[in-house]
Scaffold this motif. Sequence first.
Motif, PDB file in Angstrom:
ATOM      1  N   MET A   2      45.101  50.001  84.809  1.00  0.00           N
ATOM      2  CA  MET A   2      45.367  51.322  84.252  1.00  0.00           C
ATOM      3  C   MET A   2      46.102  51.223  82.925  1.00  0.00           C
ATOM      4  N   ILE A   3      47.036  50.271  82.813  1.00  0.00           N
ATOM      5  CA  ILE A   3      47.726  50.068  81.540  1.00  0.00           C
ATOM      6  C   ILE A   3      46.747  49.597  80.476  1.00  0.00           C
ATOM      7  N   LEU A   4      45.828  48.702  80.863  1.00  0.00           N
ATOM      8  CA  LEU A   4      44.803  48.237  79.929  1.00  0.00           C
ATOM      9  C   LEU A   4      43.899  49.390  79.503  1.00  0.00           C
ATOM     10  N   SER A   5      43.618  50.304  80.434  1.00  0.00           N
ATOM     11  CA  SER A   5      42.763  51.442  80.086  1.00  0.00           C
ATOM     12  C   SER A   5      43.452  52.366  79.089  1.00  0.00           C
ATOM     13  N   THR A   6      44.788  52.503  79.217  1.00  0.00           N
ATOM     14  CA  THR A   6      45.517  53.332  78.248  1.00  0.00           C
ATOM     15  C   THR A   6      45.530  52.668  76.873  1.00  0.00           C
ATOM     16  N   LEU A   7      45.654  51.337  76.844  1.00  0.00           N
ATOM     17  CA  LEU A   7      45.590  50.605  75.578  1.00  0.00           C
ATOM     18  C   LEU A   7      44.193  50.739  74.973  1.00  0.00           C
ATOM     19  N   ASN A   8      43.175  50.605  75.810  1.00  0.00           N
ATOM     20  CA  ASN A   8      41.799  50.721  75.339  1.00  0.00           C
ATOM     21  C   ASN A   8      41.538  52.113  74.766  1.00  0.00           C
ATOM     22  N   TRP A   9      42.078  53.164  75.441  1.00  0.00           N
ATOM     23  CA  TRP A   9      41.890  54.532  74.946  1.00  0.00           C
ATOM     24  C   TRP A   9      42.594  54.732  73.612  1.00  0.00           C
ATOM     25  N   ALA A  10      43.733  54.065  73.443  1.00  0.00           N
ATOM     26  CA  ALA A  10      44.449  54.160  72.172  1.00  0.00           C
ATOM     27  C   ALA A  10      43.631  53.528  71.048  1.00  0.00           C
ATOM     28  N   VAL A  11      43.028  52.363  71.327  1.00  0.00           N
ATOM     29  CA  VAL A  11      42.161  51.707  70.328  1.00  0.00           C
ATOM     30  C   VAL A  11      40.995  52.629  69.981  1.00  0.00           C
ATOM     31  N   TYR A  12      40.397  53.220  70.994  1.00  0.00           N
ATOM     32  CA  TYR A  12      39.283  54.151  70.793  1.00  0.00           C
ATOM     33  C   TYR A  12      39.712  55.337  69.933  1.00  0.00           C
ATOM     34  N   SER A  13      40.890  55.893  70.217  1.00  0.00           N
ATOM     35  CA  SER A  13      41.381  57.072  69.487  1.00  0.00           C
ATOM     36  C   SER A  13      41.614  56.760  68.014  1.00  0.00           C
ATOM     37  N   VAL A  14      42.198  55.579  67.746  1.00  0.00           N
ATOM     38  CA  VAL A  14      42.452  55.179  66.359  1.00  0.00           C
ATOM     39  C   VAL A  14      41.135  54.972  65.623  1.00  0.00           C
ATOM     40  N   LEU A  15      40.164  54.328  66.283  1.00  0.00           N
ATOM     41  CA  LEU A  15      38.852  54.115  65.656  1.00  0.00           C
ATOM     42  C   LEU A  15      38.160  55.449  65.390  1.00  0.00           C
ATOM     43  N   LEU A  16      38.246  56.349  66.353  1.00  0.00           N
ATOM     44  CA  LEU A  16      37.611  57.654  66.189  1.00  0.00           C
ATOM     45  C   LEU A  16      38.203  58.405  65.002  1.00  0.00           C
ATOM     46  N   VAL A  49      33.785  54.973  76.589  1.00  0.00           N
ATOM     47  CA  VAL A  49      33.035  55.388  77.775  1.00  0.00           C
ATOM     48  C   VAL A  49      32.914  54.246  78.774  1.00  0.00           C
ATOM     49  N   PHE A  50      32.245  53.164  78.375  1.00  0.00           N
ATOM     50  CA  PHE A  50      31.943  52.086  79.322  1.00  0.00           C
ATOM     51  C   PHE A  50      33.193  51.353  79.806  1.00  0.00           C
ATOM     52  N   ILE A  51      33.914  50.699  78.876  1.00  0.00           N
ATOM     53  CA  ILE A  51      35.079  49.903  79.270  1.00  0.00           C
ATOM     54  C   ILE A  51      36.159  50.786  79.892  1.00  0.00           C
ATOM     55  N   HIS A  52      36.409  51.935  79.266  1.00  0.00           N
ATOM     56  CA  HIS A  52      37.470  52.820  79.739  1.00  0.00           C
ATOM     57  C   HIS A  52      37.226  53.265  81.184  1.00  0.00           C
ATOM     58  N   GLN A  53      36.006  53.705  81.466  1.00  0.00           N
ATOM     59  CA  GLN A  53      35.712  54.213  82.799  1.00  0.00           C
ATOM     60  C   GLN A  53      35.630  53.099  83.834  1.00  0.00           C
ATOM     61  N   VAL A  54      35.138  51.932  83.439  1.00  0.00           N
ATOM     62  CA  VAL A  54      35.080  50.794  84.365  1.00  0.00           C
ATOM     63  C   VAL A  54      36.493  50.378  84.768  1.00  0.00           C
ATOM     64  N   LEU A  55      37.402  50.304  83.795  1.00  0.00           N
ATOM     65  CA  LEU A  55      38.785  49.932  84.091  1.00  0.00           C
ATOM     66  C   LEU A  55      39.429  50.924  85.058  1.00  0.00           C
ATOM     67  N   MET A 110      49.948  57.309  85.010  1.00  0.00           N
ATOM     68  CA  MET A 110      49.827  56.154  84.114  1.00  0.00           C
ATOM     69  C   MET A 110      49.031  56.491  82.850  1.00  0.00           C
ATOM     70  N   ILE A 111      47.993  57.320  82.986  1.00  0.00           N
ATOM     71  CA  ILE A 111      47.154  57.626  81.827  1.00  0.00           C
ATOM     72  C   ILE A 111      47.931  58.384  80.762  1.00  0.00           C
ATOM     73  N   SER A 112      49.049  59.032  81.159  1.00  0.00           N
ATOM     74  CA  SER A 112      49.882  59.754  80.192  1.00  0.00           C
ATOM     75  C   SER A 112      50.525  58.811  79.187  1.00  0.00           C
ATOM     76  N   PHE A 113      50.537  57.523  79.518  1.00  0.00           N
ATOM     77  CA  PHE A 113      51.193  56.532  78.668  1.00  0.00           C
ATOM     78  C   PHE A 113      50.370  56.200  77.419  1.00  0.00           C
ATOM     79  N   SER A 114      49.112  56.593  77.406  1.00  0.00           N
ATOM     80  CA  SER A 114      48.200  56.221  76.322  1.00  0.00           C
ATOM     81  C   SER A 114      48.706  56.562  74.917  1.00  0.00           C
ATOM     82  N   PRO A 115      49.310  57.764  74.686  1.00  0.00           N
ATOM     83  CA  PRO A 115      49.773  58.074  73.329  1.00  0.00           C
ATOM     84  C   PRO A 115      50.805  57.093  72.778  1.00  0.00           C
TER      85      PRO A 115
END
Length: 308
Positions: free
Chosen positions: A161-175, A81-87, A103-108
Amino acid sequence: MNFPTKNAAAALYATMSITFWGVSFVSTKAVLDKLDPYTLLVIRFGIGSLFLLLLLLLLGERLNISFTYIPHLIVLGILGVFIHQVLQATALLTIEASAAGWMISFSPVFTVILSMIFLNEKMTIMKAIGMVLAIFGVMMVTTAGSENGIAPKLNIGYLLMILSTLNWAVYSVLLKKLNIGASPLVITFYMSFLGFLLTLPFLFRNNSWKSLSLLNSGEWGHLFFLGIFVSGVAYWYWAKALTVLEASQVSVFLYLEPLATLIAAIILLNEKIMIISIIGGIIIIIGVIFVNGQFYKLYNQFFQHKRR
């Protein structure tokens, strides 16, 4: 309600969620001329948290959650939520909403890489092909309009945006690894509320709350859309879709998100869309389909449907 009707309803819920998320880039871009990213986010999280709380009360869901899950929620809330949306909000200060959607499509792709490292998932030829395609697509999107040919434009927004996709990937794996004993709606509420608490101090930094008086009715409309429909309804509908369809079936709808962003950017922001960006975005989506191992599934579903 029969099974096909349930499937159709679930598909509609998923489509609406993706549409809201896709348009969110445009709504965010529309208010960044008046608000800094932190002020925007604290208002969005505040509206979203209040809406989700009212929704939970109306649905009669219990808000209590085991204390053992609090650290998990804090970590997920900070990342997802916080880091992802700020980025993303900061990136939209310097790049177009349509480019952010592609760019966000790159997250997977990052999710697959992290899953191989932490979840012991194996690399396949299809995944390797998909990753190469997706990276090539990202290069096309980031070089659109560049005078340096294939060299990416020096724009911090693309990096964020690339960092946000990486961050979302970390979040998804943790979830996936953390098993929180609560409904998706309850988890979403607590993460949104945590995002509100984390960003609230920024509202009073440099008296940025005064900028709220500069907003017109249309810009307030964008904020309420972000809070209610993006942070609230979209997550709720996504959860409802998952109660009927398999996760792999629902994830296919993610490929529609850049399209929603593109259409909204043209209509609401009058963005000029470059052909190379569209081609690059399509290549990203094709690459992600390969990475997720869904090429054959989509191929079989399409041709089986045609044979009927």
